[in-house]
Design a protein around this motif. Sequence first.
Motif, short mmCIF file in Angstrom:
data_model
loop_
_atom_site.label_atom_id
_atom_site.label_comp_id
_atom_site.label_asym_id
_atom_site.label_seq_id
_atom_site.Cartn_x
_atom_site.Cartn_y
_atom_site.Cartn_z
N SER A 1 -3.73 0.90 -14.27
CA SER A 1 -4.35 2.22 -14.13
C SER A 1 -3.40 3.33 -14.56
N PRO A 2 -3.92 4.32 -15.28
CA PRO A 2 -3.07 5.46 -15.68
C PRO A 2 -2.70 6.33 -14.49
N GLU A 3 -3.29 6.06 -13.32
CA GLU A 3 -2.97 6.87 -12.15
C GLU A 3 -1.77 6.32 -11.38
N THR A 4 -1.47 5.03 -11.56
CA THR A 4 -0.39 4.45 -10.76
C THR A 4 0.78 3.90 -11.58
N LEU A 5 0.50 3.24 -12.71
CA LEU A 5 1.60 2.65 -13.50
C LEU A 5 2.65 3.69 -13.89
N ASN B 1 0.86 -1.19 0.00
CA ASN B 1 0.00 0.00 0.00
C ASN B 1 0.89 1.23 0.00
N LEU B 2 0.60 2.16 -0.86
CA LEU B 2 1.28 3.45 -0.87
C LEU B 2 0.22 4.49 -1.16
N ALA B 3 0.07 5.42 -0.27
CA ALA B 3 -0.98 6.43 -0.48
C ALA B 3 -0.50 7.80 -0.02
N VAL B 4 -0.76 8.78 -0.85
CA VAL B 4 -0.48 10.17 -0.52
C VAL B 4 -1.84 10.85 -0.31
N ALA B 5 -1.93 11.69 0.69
CA ALA B 5 -3.20 12.33 1.03
C ALA B 5 -3.76 13.11 -0.17
N GLN C 1 -1.09 15.07 -3.65
CA GLN C 1 -0.47 14.17 -4.63
C GLN C 1 0.27 15.01 -5.68
N ARG C 2 1.17 14.35 -6.40
CA ARG C 2 1.99 14.98 -7.46
C ARG C 2 2.85 16.13 -6.93
N ARG C 3 3.30 15.99 -5.68
CA ARG C 3 4.23 16.99 -5.11
C ARG C 3 5.53 16.33 -4.67
N GLY C 4 5.72 15.07 -5.06
CA GLY C 4 6.99 14.40 -4.73
C GLY C 4 6.97 13.53 -3.48
N TYR C 5 5.85 13.51 -2.75
CA TYR C 5 5.83 12.71 -1.51
C TYR C 5 5.92 11.21 -1.80
N GLY C 6 5.23 10.76 -2.84
CA GLY C 6 5.26 9.32 -3.18
C GLY C 6 6.67 8.88 -3.53
N ARG C 7 7.34 9.65 -4.35
CA ARG C 7 8.72 9.32 -4.73
C ARG C 7 9.63 9.32 -3.50
N ARG C 8 9.45 10.32 -2.63
CA ARG C 8 10.29 10.42 -1.45
C ARG C 8 10.12 9.18 -0.55
C1 LIG Z 1 0.17 7.03 -6.82
C2 LIG Z 1 0.71 7.94 -5.71
C3 LIG Z 1 1.22 7.09 -4.54
C4 LIG Z 1 1.90 8.74 -6.29
O1 LIG Z 1 2.43 9.61 -5.30
P1 LIG Z 1 2.62 11.15 -5.63
O2 LIG Z 1 3.18 11.82 -4.44
O3 LIG Z 1 1.34 11.69 -6.16
O4 LIG Z 1 3.70 11.09 -6.82
P2 LIG Z 1 5.03 11.96 -6.97
O5 LIG Z 1 4.69 13.41 -6.93
O6 LIG Z 1 6.07 11.50 -6.01
O7 LIG Z 1 5.44 11.54 -8.46
C5 LIG Z 1 6.71 11.00 -8.80
C6 LIG Z 1 6.85 11.07 -10.30
O8 LIG Z 1 5.83 10.27 -10.93
C7 LIG Z 1 5.05 11.09 -11.81
N1 LIG Z 1 3.65 10.71 -11.73
C8 LIG Z 1 2.92 10.53 -10.59
N2 LIG Z 1 1.65 10.17 -10.92
C9 LIG Z 1 1.60 10.17 -12.29
C10 LIG Z 1 0.58 9.89 -13.23
N3 LIG Z 1 -0.65 9.56 -12.86
N4 LIG Z 1 0.88 9.99 -14.56
C11 LIG Z 1 2.11 10.31 -14.97
N5 LIG Z 1 3.14 10.57 -14.11
C12 LIG Z 1 2.87 10.50 -12.79
C13 LIG Z 1 5.24 12.50 -11.31
O9 LIG Z 1 5.03 13.44 -12.32
C14 LIG Z 1 6.68 12.49 -10.82
O10 LIG Z 1 7.57 12.64 -11.90
P3 LIG Z 1 8.62 13.84 -11.96
O11 LIG Z 1 9.39 13.77 -10.67
O12 LIG Z 1 9.44 13.53 -13.16
O13 LIG Z 1 7.80 15.06 -12.06
C15 LIG Z 1 -0.37 8.93 -5.21
O14 LIG Z 1 -0.79 9.75 -6.28
C16 LIG Z 1 -1.57 8.28 -4.56
O15 LIG Z 1 -1.58 8.09 -3.35
N6 LIG Z 1 -2.61 7.92 -5.35
C17 LIG Z 1 -3.81 7.30 -4.82
C18 LIG Z 1 -3.56 5.95 -4.19
C19 LIG Z 1 -2.92 4.94 -5.10
O16 LIG Z 1 -3.38 4.75 -6.22
N7 LIG Z 1 -1.85 4.29 -4.61
C20 LIG Z 1 -1.01 3.37 -5.38
C21 LIG Z 1 -1.38 1.95 -5.29
S1 LIG Z 1 -0.64 1.04 -3.97
#
Ligand SMILES: CC(C)(COP(=O)(O)OP(=O)(O)OC[C@H]1O[C@@H](n2cnc3c(N)ncnc32)[C@H](O)[C@@H]1OP(=O)(O)O)[C@@H](O)C(=O)NCCC(=O)NCCS
Length: 148
Positions: A101-105, A63-67, A71-78
């Motif tokens: 999903s286009p939101e996670t892949l 499980n990985l989830a950003v509030a 999202q899209r602020r670098g927390y997931g990558r960090r």
């Molecule tokens: C998926 C998720 C964990 C990503 O975390 P995030 O903090 O939003 O992602 P980040 O900002 O760290 O993104 C890291 C990189 O991935 C890219 N990226 C993230 N989501 C993207 C998307 N949907 N499409 C294209 N690129 C994406 C970012 O642009 C970034 O690239 P960059 O550094 O070159 O700009 C978060 O959006 C989330 O919690 N989503 C809902 C829950 C979920 O689906 N969890 C995953 C399943 S376990």
Amino acid sequence: MAIITEIKDNKQAFMPLLLIGDEQESMIYRYLERCRLFALYDEGLKAVCAVTDEGEGILEIKNLAVAPGYQRRGYGRRMIEHICDIFRKDHILIQAGTGDSPETLPFYENCGFERAFSVKDFFTDNYDHPIFEGGKQLRDMIYLRRRL
Ligand SMILES: CC(C)(COP(=O)(O)OP(=O)(O)OC[C@H]1O[C@@H](n2cnc3c(N)ncnc32)[C@H](O)[C@@H]1OP(=O)(O)O)[C@@H](O)C(=O)NCCC(=O)NCCS
């Protein structure tokens, strides 16, 4: 400044955020006890990540989830980089299973993961309701991997 800390007690308290990453509570309870749970705080809780040791040097992100709203602020990558730093000493690779999903892949691919294999009909067989992401029903679980 963001800090990431391991949560050892009362993991259930993080359920609201865990449900963002995995929307069925009973599925979360399958791994909540045995997982190692990490929380990222940056002026409040911003992200959680649950990982399990799958043996043979494989670490799995369950499980990985950003509030929402952060999202899209670098927390997931960090969070991913922090987990990799911690576990690289005793694991060979990290994997994550997610819907098609286009939101996670793209997120995982952007973080250095590559598609490895899939489990057919995982979502339709294991969840008690259809799950939609980006307007598309999730069926197969796609596994992505990255060397540590
Ligand atoms: C998926 C998720 C964990 C990503 O975390 P995030 O903090 O939003 O992602 P980040 O900002 O760290 O993104 C890291 C990189 O991935 C890219 N990226 C993230 N989501 C993207 C998307 N949907 N499409 C294209 N690129 C994406 C970012 O642009 C970034 O690239 P960059 O550094 O070159 O700009 C978060 O959006 C989330 O919690 N989503 C809902 C829950 C979920 O689906 N969890 C995953 C399943 S376990």
